[in-house]
Scaffold this active site. Structure first.
Site, short mmCIF file in Angstrom:
data_model
loop_
_atom_site.label_atom_id
_atom_site.label_comp_id
_atom_site.label_asym_id
_atom_site.label_seq_id
_atom_site.Cartn_x
_atom_site.Cartn_y
_atom_site.Cartn_z
N ARG A 73 31.20 39.78 49.35
CA ARG A 73 30.53 38.67 48.39
C ARG A 73 30.21 37.29 49.12
O ARG A 73 32.41 37.36 49.99
CB ARG A 73 31.08 38.33 47.23
CG ARG A 73 30.00 37.27 46.51
CD ARG A 73 31.13 37.01 45.13
NE ARG A 73 30.48 38.66 43.70
CZ ARG A 73 31.14 38.40 43.00
NH1 ARG A 73 32.34 37.25 42.74
NH2 ARG A 73 30.80 39.58 41.98
N ARG B 18 35.44 30.21 42.84
CA ARG B 18 34.62 30.24 43.00
C ARG B 18 34.17 29.82 44.37
O ARG B 18 33.77 28.88 44.18
CB ARG B 18 34.34 31.38 42.15
CG ARG B 18 35.75 32.41 41.84
CD ARG B 18 35.49 33.44 42.41
NE ARG B 18 36.32 34.61 41.97
CZ ARG B 18 36.19 35.45 41.06
NH1 ARG B 18 34.76 36.43 41.14
NH2 ARG B 18 36.78 36.48 40.17
N LYS C 285 40.41 34.41 37.30
CA LYS C 285 38.79 33.27 38.50
C LYS C 285 39.19 31.92 37.97
O LYS C 285 39.46 31.97 36.61
CB LYS C 285 37.72 33.95 38.29
CG LYS C 285 37.12 34.52 37.09
CD LYS C 285 36.21 35.07 37.31
CE LYS C 285 36.59 36.75 37.50
NZ LYS C 285 35.38 37.53 36.90
N LYS D 280 36.01 29.23 38.32
CA LYS D 280 34.39 28.64 38.11
C LYS D 280 34.25 27.16 38.07
O LYS D 280 34.49 26.66 37.10
CB LYS D 280 33.38 29.42 38.00
CG LYS D 280 33.93 30.77 38.11
CD LYS D 280 33.49 31.94 37.47
CE LYS D 280 33.45 33.13 37.50
NZ LYS D 280 32.13 34.58 37.14
N CYS E 247 22.39 41.77 35.21
CA CYS E 247 23.24 42.10 36.59
C CYS E 247 23.30 42.92 37.18
O CYS E 247 22.38 44.09 36.90
CB CYS E 247 24.68 41.54 36.10
SG CYS E 247 24.95 43.37 34.82
N CYS F 164 29.01 49.35 39.81
CA CYS F 164 29.22 48.29 38.77
C CYS F 164 30.52 49.19 38.83
O CYS F 164 29.78 49.67 37.69
CB CYS F 164 29.07 47.10 38.07
SG CYS F 164 29.70 46.18 37.06
N CYS G 77 27.72 45.30 30.80
CA CYS G 77 28.45 44.91 29.99
C CYS G 77 28.73 43.75 29.57
O CYS G 77 28.00 43.10 29.01
CB CYS G 77 30.13 45.77 30.84
SG CYS G 77 30.85 44.95 31.64
N CYS H 175 28.28 38.75 33.58
CA CYS H 175 27.74 38.40 35.20
C CYS H 175 26.11 37.39 35.13
O CYS H 175 25.81 36.77 35.97
CB CYS H 175 27.88 39.72 35.47
SG CYS H 175 29.75 39.92 35.84
#
Ligand code: SRM
Ligand code: SF4
Length: 570
Positions: free
Chosen positions: A73, A142, A206, A208, A431, A437, A476, A480
């Site tokens: 990424r 991120r 994480k 953001k 996503c 994934c 899921c 995302c």
């Protein structure tokens, strides 16, 4: 009784600032994988070990190793990329990855299918055009999002600069990435290495950040740990409202996990924005949950401390008080497709990239077309590419002459035609999900387009083809594609089955609510068709689909993250 720290905490602490023995493992040719510990560390360098799930069962049967590869990424604040960088990414996707480029929901690129032995070379080639994957994943800040059209006004340009400044300020200081991927040797420094902001256990999870300029909420401000909402007087940004505690991820069946919208906690001057980002990070570093990674995002820290308690702690760290939040209003969400004009007279073209997947297919050579456009724009003064928060692409800041040059290519490769899609399709996000994934429970990117084709029949019949309804699917509940703030959301439950959520706010301002659980894909159209027909017949003037389904009683409005699982009529 104090709980045990999550094992990742010791792993980070003992990793020698994210080195582990990644360099040795990347050089080991006996396997395409790396150890579980190093998998955690590689995320901080923007990489995930994955395997092709389409062939997993077959390979297991044949007693073969999984088909391992990595995703990389790329970090690019505000999603900005030059034509040269585009061409390099295009080249890397063909030569080291699976031949596609993925534009993500956070304005970044992903390469999928990079085998271990090509990782170092791929990173070096990215570095040669000033791109990197540092902190694209991992327990750190991120990629920072902001409006993708900085040329629209000086305020838009200012927010991109802020995104860059915060990104640089919060970048991990470790030399590990350079050592492992670039120089191949230790960076010599007389100073002992340290992470001044993060410390050696980094963040609990994480983190953001997004920046928006009302009336456009094109970056989904409320889904972020920390956001800055620009407040303008005329053309000038006089400061930012600050919001904290948004996030999407949850686990099916675990009610103590839930999506949450951020709370607006105050107003700051532009000069305070970098400092405020640092101090919000520090509060999360010091008070975030380090025992249970399912409770460790900033949204749970805010929930636990309360927004008021969190703000008080933040102000203690800052040494000054936030001012009361100022009035603002969001009136749009998503991308502004088609041509738009900049304050300097140049133009931008916002294209639609289904699922953010830049790929050539038999009938639609999209990737080849974008490559040719990048070739034409290479070396021009100001034209560039911008990735949007909705997995789309803007070809930006074109002079009238440059526009003329690329117009025939837009036609030839079908890029303009894609903009004729229904408003529902243009407002869709899916996503990645399968096959890459590892957490996917059901299809998303490979399934949503055909589901929308099914629903388009209903939309056409009801005269709603041009009415924007936000529709998002994820494989899921990690969220995302930010499905919990869409008007219609599908979240993978089991292979082929989805939880259906309705009633999100069109501007990303309200969470949706579970409407039906575990619905097989083929039952979705019959489930939604009567509701869409009802909407077409009885909506009030200007009423959004998400508001309509609440007014007419299909679902109750979700008023707070911690009531997301409550008042559900299944
Ligand atoms: Fe995500 C994990 C893909 C945006 C919440 N996400 C993953 C992983 C890395 C799976 C994994 O951990 O093994 C996925 C890789 C799939 C693949 O094969 O590419 C993945 N996330 C993506 C992307 C590529 C989706 C896309 O189709 O565009 C997005 C990359 C963004 C980027 O460029 O950085 C992406 N992920 C998001 C967002 C949306 C956003 O940030 O605006 C969210 C919800 C917002 C939030 O963070 O709350 C999101 N991803 C997650 C979570 C749940 C976190 C949580 O709080 O519980 C996970 C799982 C985890 O962290 O444990 C996850
Ligand atoms: Fe994977 Fe789930 Fe994220 Fe989709 S939402 S990319 S299935 S983790």
């Amino acid at each position: 009784m104090s709980k045990k720290l999550h094992p990742n905490e010791a792993l980070k602490e003992n990793s020698n600032f994210l080195r582990g023995n990644l360099a040795e493992e990347f050089a080991d040719t006996s396997t395409g994988a790396i150890s579980a510990d190093n998998q955690q560390l590689s995320k901080f360098h923007g990489m995930y070990l994955q395997d092709d799930r389409d062939v997993r069962a077959d390979r297991r049967k044949r007693k073969l190793d999984k088909a391992y590869s990595f995703l990389i990424r790329v970090r690019m604040p505000g999603g900005v990329i030059t034509p040269d960088q585009w061409l390099k990414m295009d080249y890397l996707s063909d030569n080291y990855a699976n031949g596609t480029l993925k534009l993500t929901t956070r304005q970044a690129f992903q390469l999928h299918g990079v085998i271990k032995f090509n990782l170092v070379q791929t990173v070096r080639e990215m570095h040669s055009v000033a791109l990197d994957s540092i902190a694209a994943c991992g327990d750190v800040n991120r990629n920072i999002m902001c409006n993708p059209n900085p040329h629209i006004s000086s305020a838009h340009a200012e927010t991109l600069k802020l995104a860059d400044d915060i990104s640089a300020h919060l970048l991990p200081q470790t030399g590990a990435y350079h050592e492992i991927f670039l120089e191949g040797e230790k960076v010599i420094s007389s100073e002992p290495e340290e992470e001044k902001i993060y410390g050696n256990t980094y963040l609990p999870r994480k983190f953001k950040i997004a920046i928006a300029i009302p009336p456009s909420n094109d970056v989904d401000i409320y889904a972020h740990c920390l956001s800055f909402i620009a407040i303008l007087e005329g053309e000038k940004i006089i400061g930012y409202n600050v919001s904290v505690g948004g996030g999407m991820g949850m686990t099916h069946g675990a009610e103590d996990t839930f999506p949450r919208l951020a709370d607006v906690i105050g107003f700051i001057t532009p000069e305070q924005a970098v400092d405020v980002s640092e101090k919000v990070v520090l509060v999360q570093r010091d008070f975030g949950n380090r025992e249970d990674r399912k409770q460790s995002r900033l949204k749970y820290t805010v929930e636990k401390m309360t927004p008021e308690g969190f703000t008080a702690k933040l102000e203690e760290y800052l040494g000054y008080k936030l001012q009361p939040a100022k009035e603002f209003k969001f009136e749009t969400n998503g991308d502004r497709f088609g041509w738009s004009e900049n304050s300097n007279g140049n133009v931008n073209l916002n294209l639609f990239i289904p699922g953010g997947r830049v790929v050539d297919t038999l009938g639609y050579p999209m990737k080849a077309g974008l490559k040719e456009i990048a070739e034409v724009l290479k070396g021009t003064e100001g034209a560039d590419f911008r990735l949007t928060a909705n997995q789309n692409l803007v070809i930006a800041n074109l002079t009238p002459a440059e526009r003329k040059l690329i117009e025939p290519l837009l036609e030839k490769f079908g890029l303009i035609k894609a903009l004729d899609s229904s408003a529902m399709r243009l407002n869709s996000i899916a996503c990645v999900s399968l096959p890459t994934c590892g957490l996917a429970l059901a299809e998303a990117e490979r399934y949503l387009p055909s589901l929308i084709t099914d629903l388009e029949e209903t939309l056409e019949n009801c005269g709603l083809r041009h009415d924007a309804i936000t529709i998002r699917m994820t494989g899921c509940p990690n969220g995302c594609g930010r499905p919990f703030i869409s008007e219609i959301g599908f979240v993978g439950r089991n292979p082929g089955k989805y939880n259906v959520y309705l009633g999100g706010g069109f501007f990303g301002q309200r969470l949706n609510k579970l409407y039906k659980e575990s619905i097989p894909g083929e039952e979705i159209k019959p489930l939604l068709t009567p509701i869409i027909e009802h909407y077409a017949k009885e909506r009030e003037d200007g009423e959004r689909f998400g508001d309509f389904v609440i007014r007419t009683g299909y679902v109750k409005a979700t008023t707070a993250g911690n009531t997301f699982h409550k008042e559900i009529n299944l």
